[in-house]
Design an enzyme around this catalytic site. Sequence first.
Site, mmCIF file in Angstrom:
data_model
loop_
_atom_site.group_PDB
_atom_site.id
_atom_site.type_symbol
_atom_site.label_atom_id
_atom_site.label_comp_id
_atom_site.label_asym_id
_atom_site.label_seq_id
_atom_site.Cartn_x
_atom_site.Cartn_y
_atom_site.Cartn_z
ATOM 1 N N ASP A 141 0.864 -1.159 0.074
ATOM 2 C CA ASP A 141 -0.140 0.228 0.114
ATOM 3 C C ASP A 141 0.960 1.300 -0.048
ATOM 4 O O ASP A 141 0.445 2.388 0.409
ATOM 5 C CB ASP A 141 -0.984 0.071 1.146
ATOM 6 C CG ASP A 141 -2.031 1.193 1.111
ATOM 7 O OD1 ASP A 141 -2.703 1.456 2.250
ATOM 8 O OD2 ASP A 141 -2.244 1.365 -0.071
ATOM 9 N N LYS A 144 2.821 3.023 -6.108
ATOM 10 C CA LYS A 144 2.596 1.917 -6.981
ATOM 11 C C LYS A 144 3.573 1.384 -7.805
ATOM 12 O O LYS A 144 3.458 0.482 -8.115
ATOM 13 C CB LYS A 144 1.306 2.612 -7.842
ATOM 14 C CG LYS A 144 0.230 3.342 -7.219
ATOM 15 C CD LYS A 144 -0.135 2.456 -5.834
ATOM 16 C CE LYS A 144 -0.746 3.172 -4.612
ATOM 17 N NZ LYS A 144 -0.734 2.509 -3.260
ATOM 18 N N ASP A 169 -3.305 -2.857 -2.459
ATOM 19 C CA ASP A 169 -4.292 -1.849 -2.805
ATOM 20 C C ASP A 169 -4.136 -1.170 -4.022
ATOM 21 O O ASP A 169 -3.120 -1.073 -4.541
ATOM 22 C CB ASP A 169 -3.955 -0.860 -1.262
ATOM 23 C CG ASP A 169 -5.202 0.205 -1.224
ATOM 24 O OD1 ASP A 169 -5.064 1.192 -0.741
ATOM 25 O OD2 ASP A 169 -6.414 -0.250 -1.908
ATOM 26 N N ASN A 170 -5.135 -0.250 -4.037
ATOM 27 C CA ASN A 170 -5.001 0.586 -5.443
ATOM 28 C C ASN A 170 -4.582 -0.100 -6.775
ATOM 29 O O ASN A 170 -3.820 0.783 -7.497
ATOM 30 C CB ASN A 170 -4.155 1.531 -4.980
ATOM 31 C CG ASN A 170 -4.345 2.408 -3.658
ATOM 32 O OD1 ASN A 170 -3.392 2.165 -2.497
ATOM 33 N ND2 ASN A 170 -5.477 2.854 -3.550
ATOM 34 N N GLU A 199 -11.525 4.604 -1.437
ATOM 35 C CA GLU A 199 -11.758 4.903 -0.024
ATOM 36 C C GLU A 199 -12.721 6.188 0.312
ATOM 37 O O GLU A 199 -12.222 7.321 -0.509
ATOM 38 C CB GLU A 199 -10.371 5.113 1.037
ATOM 39 C CG GLU A 199 -9.257 5.962 0.222
ATOM 40 C CD GLU A 199 -8.404 5.040 -0.631
ATOM 41 O OE1 GLU A 199 -8.663 4.067 -0.792
ATOM 42 O OE2 GLU A 199 -7.139 5.443 -0.356
HETATM 43 O O1 LIG Z 1 -5.042 4.395 -1.420
HETATM 44 C C1 LIG Z 1 -4.235 5.428 -1.928
HETATM 45 C C2 LIG Z 1 -4.908 6.413 -2.670
HETATM 46 C C3 LIG Z 1 -4.112 7.173 -3.494
HETATM 47 C C4 LIG Z 1 -4.756 8.387 -3.991
HETATM 48 C C5 LIG Z 1 -4.743 9.603 -3.590
HETATM 49 C C6 LIG Z 1 -5.212 10.517 -4.530
HETATM 50 C C7 LIG Z 1 -5.921 10.288 -5.516
HETATM 51 F F1 LIG Z 1 -6.687 11.230 -6.322
HETATM 52 C C8 LIG Z 1 -6.128 9.041 -6.021
HETATM 53 C C9 LIG Z 1 -5.383 8.061 -5.204
HETATM 54 C C10 LIG Z 1 -2.619 7.437 -2.992
HETATM 55 C C11 LIG Z 1 -2.021 6.284 -2.393
HETATM 56 C C12 LIG Z 1 -0.626 6.382 -2.200
HETATM 57 C C13 LIG Z 1 -0.142 5.308 -1.385
HETATM 58 C C14 LIG Z 1 -0.967 4.363 -0.866
HETATM 59 N N1 LIG Z 1 -2.315 4.401 -0.837
HETATM 60 C C15 LIG Z 1 -2.836 5.249 -1.917
HETATM 61 MG MG LIG Z 2 -3.977 2.775 -0.669
#
Ligand SMILES: Oc1cc(-c2ccc(F)cc2)cc2cccnc12
Ligand SMILES: [Mg+2]
Length: 217
Positions: A141, A144, A169-170, A199
Amino acid sequence: KGTTREQRALKYLKEHAREGDPDSVLETFDEFCRTQEWAMNAAEEKGDILDEIVRELRPTTCLELGTYCGYSAVRIARQLSPSARLITVEVNPDYAAVAREVVKLAGLQDKIEVINVDSGDVIRELKDKYDVTKLDLVFLDHWKYLYIRDIKLIEEEKLLKKGSVVFADNVIIPGAPGYLEYIRGSKNYNSTFYSVHFEYMDDMKDGVEKSVYIGDE
Ligand SMILES: Oc1cc(-c2ccc(F)cc2)cc2cccnc12
Ligand SMILES: [Mg+2]
């Protein structure tokens, strides 16, 4: 104001969550993210899948890459057996500092170790420096493009055994370039994709990938 979003979240938790109660910390954090400020926690839907994995797997040694504020670390550790533990790695010192406070607030500091380093450096040290023999659960997580680098490092270090679970995740937002192709194309894993909401955003879809290691020890 001079505070960061993560510091504001911690303040809210300290003021509204029941100390020593992981469930209360998680519920309060979800409430903060829905009513005050969005934050990149795994949140309810992804969290429920994570809960199910931990319940079924009963892992003794878990590794999380990407702690952020400690939401998923608390989510994992609250279900761990007394002798089980979670090592969670966070490269950002400000996030790591908040995460340590959240872990303490939840009363899980004996089960969770927050390490403020780059994941690429710590994976090679897990056996010698962190007394790890095998990893039962890995939660990816963090950034990426590091998923594929780090899963290959984990394989190189022979840290997985038959039945180990790698949960990512993601895999849709922001996406994990190359990771899905790699893990789904590998004969050493059986992978399952779960379509979930991003989320705290009921109108956005993300995805998580559960991969069970079936390769050679
Ligand atoms: O769950 C996550 C979501 C996002 C994210 C933040 C803003 C956005 F507009 C889109 C995606 C970044 C992550 C970075 C590291 C671990 N998890 C993440
Ligand atoms: Mg994440």
